[in-house]
Design a protein around this motif. Structure first.
Motif, PDB file in Angstrom:
ATOM      1  N   ARG A   1       0.807  -1.231   0.000  1.00  0.00           N
ATOM      2  CA  ARG A   1       0.000   0.000   0.000  1.00  0.00           C
ATOM      3  C   ARG A   1       0.837   1.276   0.000  1.00  0.00           C
ATOM      4  NH1 ARG A   1      -5.017  -1.590   2.512  1.00  0.00           N
ATOM      5  NH2 ARG A   1      -5.360  -3.761   1.883  1.00  0.00           N
ATOM      6  N   VAL A   2       1.905   1.278  -0.744  1.00  0.00           N
ATOM      7  CA  VAL A   2       2.678   2.521  -0.866  1.00  0.00           C
ATOM      8  C   VAL A   2       1.952   3.461  -1.821  1.00  0.00           C
ATOM      9  CG1 VAL A   2       4.860   1.361  -0.377  1.00  0.00           C
ATOM     10  CG2 VAL A   2       4.150   1.683  -2.758  1.00  0.00           C
ATOM     11  N   PHE A   3       2.274   4.759  -1.728  1.00  0.00           N
ATOM     12  CA  PHE A   3       1.671   5.750  -2.617  1.00  0.00           C
ATOM     13  C   PHE A   3       2.559   5.878  -3.851  1.00  0.00           C
ATOM     14  CE2 PHE A   3       0.138   6.678   1.621  1.00  0.00           C
ATOM     15  CZ  PHE A   3      -1.225   6.835   1.398  1.00  0.00           C
ATOM     16  N   GLY A   4       2.110   5.253  -4.944  1.00  0.00           N
ATOM     17  CA  GLY A   4       2.950   5.096  -6.123  1.00  0.00           C
ATOM     18  C   GLY A   4       3.346   6.384  -6.803  1.00  0.00           C
ATOM     19  N   THR A   5       2.530   7.443  -6.678  1.00  0.00           N
ATOM     20  CA  THR A   5       2.839   8.705  -7.351  1.00  0.00           C
ATOM     21  C   THR A   5       3.652   9.654  -6.478  1.00  0.00           C
ATOM     22  OG1 THR A   5       0.713   9.620  -6.628  1.00  0.00           O
ATOM     23  CG2 THR A   5       0.779   8.569  -8.802  1.00  0.00           C
ATOM     24  N   LEU A   6       4.009   9.212  -5.271  1.00  0.00           N
ATOM     25  CA  LEU A   6       4.893   9.980  -4.402  1.00  0.00           C
ATOM     26  C   LEU A   6       6.277   9.343  -4.406  1.00  0.00           C
ATOM     27  CD1 LEU A   6       2.599  10.618  -1.285  1.00  0.00           C
ATOM     28  CD2 LEU A   6       2.918  12.064  -3.297  1.00  0.00           C
ATOM     29  N   THR A   7       7.284  10.118  -4.066  1.00  0.00           N
ATOM     30  CA  THR A   7       8.646   9.582  -4.012  1.00  0.00           C
ATOM     31  C   THR A   7       8.822   8.702  -2.778  1.00  0.00           C
ATOM     32  OG1 THR A   7       9.542  11.408  -2.716  1.00  0.00           O
ATOM     33  CG2 THR A   7       9.547  11.664  -5.127  1.00  0.00           C
ATOM     34  N   VAL A   8       9.934   7.990  -2.765  1.00  0.00           N
ATOM     35  CA  VAL A   8      10.289   7.181  -1.592  1.00  0.00           C
ATOM     36  C   VAL A   8      10.322   8.056  -0.345  1.00  0.00           C
ATOM     37  CG1 VAL A   8      12.222   5.944  -0.514  1.00  0.00           C
ATOM     38  CG2 VAL A   8      11.523   5.391  -2.856  1.00  0.00           C
ATOM     39  N   GLU A   9      11.000   9.194  -0.431  1.00  0.00           N
ATOM     40  CA  GLU A   9      11.126  10.059   0.746  1.00  0.00           C
ATOM     41  C   GLU A   9       9.774  10.620   1.191  1.00  0.00           C
ATOM     42  OE1 GLU A   9      14.086  13.344   2.673  1.00  0.00           O
ATOM     43  OE2 GLU A   9      14.301  12.842   0.566  1.00  0.00           O
ATOM     44  N   GLU A  10       8.922  10.968   0.240  1.00  0.00           N
ATOM     45  CA  GLU A  10       7.582  11.466   0.597  1.00  0.00           C
ATOM     46  C   GLU A  10       6.769  10.392   1.298  1.00  0.00           C
ATOM     47  OE1 GLU A  10       6.996  14.844  -2.912  1.00  0.00           O
ATOM     48  OE2 GLU A  10       6.501  12.740  -3.319  1.00  0.00           O
ATOM     49  N   ASN A  11       6.863   9.146   0.827  1.00  0.00           N
ATOM     50  CA  ASN A  11       6.186   8.033   1.500  1.00  0.00           C
ATOM     51  C   ASN A  11       6.710   7.862   2.924  1.00  0.00           C
ATOM     52  OD1 ASN A  11       4.291   5.872  -0.049  1.00  0.00           O
ATOM     53  ND2 ASN A  11       5.572   6.960  -1.545  1.00  0.00           N
TER      54      ASN A  11
END
Length: 236
Positions: free
Chosen positions: A87-97
């Motif tokens: 359930r990661v946010f695919g349109t955000l960067t790794v750091e934003e997640n």
């Protein structure tokens, strides 16, 4: 006792899916929940997180009644979860997640320290800080889901199927990191289809079958239990 679940009942509509579940987790332990699909493992985690409301029983964490709290207050109490399917946010960067996991923290220095710890745990995430999460491999997304959950500095980390769909080499790496996280003082409850790997990692385990606990004990005892070996370890 850090977590004490007593006579937990959970219903989905008219169907009761957990029948009088009782289990406990001491501070510093890794405890695994084993069972076939539909046994009630994920529902147990969702109940602890406050995302599913029990129809009966109690969930006591660090002296507080979790079953009376909304989910966001349960995070404040010291519990976070890396859900099944990442359930990661695919349109955000790794750091934003990663930063989203720190939503309960206002201390910028603490956030930065925790983020650096996560990048030490998962160097691959450090290399991909500016990459969109949706472009990561399955293993990298699992690392990100765990890292995001750790940003709230939980006392108890709930992990739902962290090895699902991963190659054996990555499974070993993820499990080694879970051991490191636990050694740093984080208590872990692990739901895992890979029963053998889970029991080699955990201190204790519970086996669920159709919403009931049918076995529990030390991980090494469960590994050698004929019933467990036949049902979950392929007789090996």
């Amino acid at each position: 006792m850090l977590l004490d679940i007593r006579d937990l009942h959970v219903r989905y509509g008219n169907v009761e899916v957990l029948h009088q579940i009782s289990l406990h987790v001491a501070a510093g332990e890794i405890v695994t929940l084993l069972g076939a699909n539909g046994a009630g493992k994920s529902t147990t985690l969702l109940s602890i997180s406050g995302l599913v409301r029990p129809s009966g029983g109690e969930i006591i964490f660090d002296g507080r009644a979790l079953h009376e709290l909304p989910a966001h207050q349960i995070v404040h109490a010291g519990i976070s979860q890396a859900p099944e399917g990442r359930r990661v946010f695919g349109t955000l960067t790794v750091e934003e997640n990663i930063n989203l996991g720190a939503f309960i923290t206002r201390d910028k220095e603490k956030i930065a320290q925790t983020r650096e710890w996560i990048y030490d745990l998962f160097p691959r995430l450090a290399e991909r800080q500016k990459q969109l999460a949706g472009t990561l491999s399955g293993g990298e997304q699992q690392m990100l889901a765990i890292g995001r959950a750790l940003m709230s500095n939980p006392k108890l980390l709930l992990l739902d199927e962290p090895s699902l769909g991963l190659a054996p080499l990555l499974v070993r790496a993820i499990f080694d990191t879970i051991r490191t996280i636990n050694a740093a003082g984080v208590t872990v409850v692990l739901v895992e289809q890979n029963a053998k790997a889970a029991l080699h990692l955990a201190h204790r385990g519970y086996v669920l079958e159709v919403g009931r606990i049918i076995l529990h004990g030390e991980a090494q005892d469960l590994l050698s239990n004929p019933q467990v070996r036949k049902a979950y370890l392929g007789g090996a």
